[in-house]
Design a protein around this motif. Structure first.
Motif, PDB file in Angstrom:
ATOM      1  N   ARG A   1     -16.133   1.127  32.527  1.00  0.00           N
ATOM      2  CA  ARG A   1     -16.755   2.440  32.651  1.00  0.00           C
ATOM      3  C   ARG A   1     -17.830   2.349  33.729  1.00  0.00           C
ATOM      4  O   ARG A   1     -18.591   1.396  33.776  1.00  0.00           O
TER       5      ARG A   1
ATOM      6  N   ILE B   1     -18.877  10.135  42.476  1.00  0.00           N
ATOM      7  CA  ILE B   1     -17.947   9.060  42.123  1.00  0.00           C
ATOM      8  C   ILE B   1     -17.468   8.327  43.369  1.00  0.00           C
ATOM      9  O   ILE B   1     -17.001   8.938  44.326  1.00  0.00           O
ATOM     10  N   LYS B   2     -17.654   7.007  43.345  1.00  0.00           N
ATOM     11  CA  LYS B   2     -17.254   6.091  44.428  1.00  0.00           C
ATOM     12  C   LYS B   2     -17.960   6.388  45.748  1.00  0.00           C
ATOM     13  O   LYS B   2     -17.486   6.002  46.809  1.00  0.00           O
TER      14      LYS B   2
ATOM     15  N   ASP C   1     -21.378   1.832  46.094  1.00  0.00           N
ATOM     16  CA  ASP C   1     -20.957   2.651  44.962  1.00  0.00           C
ATOM     17  C   ASP C   1     -22.200   2.940  44.128  1.00  0.00           C
ATOM     18  O   ASP C   1     -22.766   2.040  43.525  1.00  0.00           O
TER      19      ASP C   1
ATOM     20  N   LEU D   1     -16.336   7.306  35.211  1.00  0.00           N
ATOM     21  CA  LEU D   1     -15.030   6.851  35.671  1.00  0.00           C
ATOM     22  C   LEU D   1     -14.549   5.802  34.672  1.00  0.00           C
ATOM     23  O   LEU D   1     -15.102   4.706  34.593  1.00  0.00           O
ATOM     24  N   TYR D   2     -13.557   6.175  33.892  1.00  0.00           N
ATOM     25  CA  TYR D   2     -13.058   5.351  32.787  1.00  0.00           C
ATOM     26  C   TYR D   2     -11.719   4.760  33.217  1.00  0.00           C
ATOM     27  O   TYR D   2     -10.780   5.492  33.525  1.00  0.00           O
ATOM     28  N   THR D   3     -11.635   3.439  33.259  1.00  0.00           N
ATOM     29  CA  THR D   3     -10.421   2.760  33.718  1.00  0.00           C
ATOM     30  C   THR D   3      -9.896   1.839  32.626  1.00  0.00           C
ATOM     31  O   THR D   3     -10.662   1.088  32.023  1.00  0.00           O
TER      32      THR D   3
ATOM     33  N   ALA E   1      -6.885   5.473  35.569  1.00  0.00           N
ATOM     34  CA  ALA E   1      -8.282   5.900  35.455  1.00  0.00           C
ATOM     35  C   ALA E   1      -8.341   7.409  35.250  1.00  0.00           C
ATOM     36  O   ALA E   1      -7.443   8.143  35.660  1.00  0.00           O
ATOM     37  N   THR E   2      -9.400   7.826  34.609  1.00  0.00           N
ATOM     38  CA  THR E   2      -9.692   9.242  34.434  1.00  0.00           C
ATOM     39  C   THR E   2     -11.204   9.406  34.468  1.00  0.00           C
ATOM     40  O   THR E   2     -11.941   8.432  34.334  1.00  0.00           O
ATOM     41  N   VAL E   3     -11.642  10.622  34.666  1.00  0.00           N
ATOM     42  CA  VAL E   3     -13.076  10.895  34.670  1.00  0.00           C
ATOM     43  C   VAL E   3     -13.422  11.676  33.418  1.00  0.00           C
ATOM     44  O   VAL E   3     -12.803  12.691  33.110  1.00  0.00           O
TER      45      VAL E   3
END
Length: 195
Positions: free
Chosen positions: A89, A98-99, A131, A145-147, A173-175
């Motif tokens: 996370r 994000i990123k 980042d 950001l959940y991977t 991954a999803t946010v």
């Protein structure tokens, strides 16, 4: 005796079985490869689907990181028993962060944060980062950001052919958006100097 040998040489009975025996190893390898690719694609689709569901479920107040991880792990292991599933996370103050690298003033115009140039330390760790997120779940209203990465032994015996590994790894991954409680990462970040 000569007629007998000539008759045997001209006899084509059983030629089909010999030809099939020559083609069988190649056919078996192609079929195993197709099954392996198909299974890996299916496992990837399951992982992406359960990650999307985890993103939706994270919006309910009772959702916890442990319950979301368990949901993803259980769904993956229903399809691929024995799969290892790991989670990361990274929290950001907004979706647009994000990123994204931390902002800095490029005094010398070289396109790199260096030589003591000032930067906004968005993640408050004291150093310039490409980042700006922080590891972990973050605070209220933060975008996360959940991977999930799953690793498992191949279902079909392809290891050893053309450098194919015995294990296969997939990531998705999803946010997620944290609920509006607790503290947030937002606010004015401190200013630092580039190395």
């Amino acid at each position: 005796m000569r007629r007998f040998l000539t008759a045997i040489a001209r006899d084509e009975t059983g030629a089909t079985i010999v030809e099939f025996a020559l083609v069988l190893p190649v056919l078996a390898l192609v079929l195993i490869g197709i099954f392996d690719v198909g299974f890996n694609m299916y496992a990837g689709a399951v992982l992406r689907g359960v990650m999307n569901e985890a993103g939706r479920n994270s919006t309910i107040e009772a959702a916890t990181t442990g319950s979301i991880d368990k949901q993803v792990r259980d769904a993956v292991q229903d399809i691929v028993p024995g799969a290892t599933v790991t989670f990361t996370r990274r929290a950001y103050s907004s979706f647009t962060d994000i990123k994204r690298a931390e902002d800095y003033t490029d005094v010398n115009g070289d396109g790199t944060c260096n030589n003591g140039e000032p930067f906004e330390d968005a993640n408050t760790n004291g150093i310039y980062d490409t980042d700006r997120g922080i590891d972990g779940q973050g605070g209220a209203r933060d975008a996360v950001l959940y991977t999930a990465t799953m690793s498992y032994k191949r279902m079909f015996p392809l290891a050893g052919f053309a450098g194919v590994s015995n294990t296969y790894e997939l990531s998705s991954a999803t946010v997620l958006r944290n609920q509006p409680y607790d503290n947030t990462l937002s606010g004015a970040p401190p200013v630092g100097n580039c190395p």
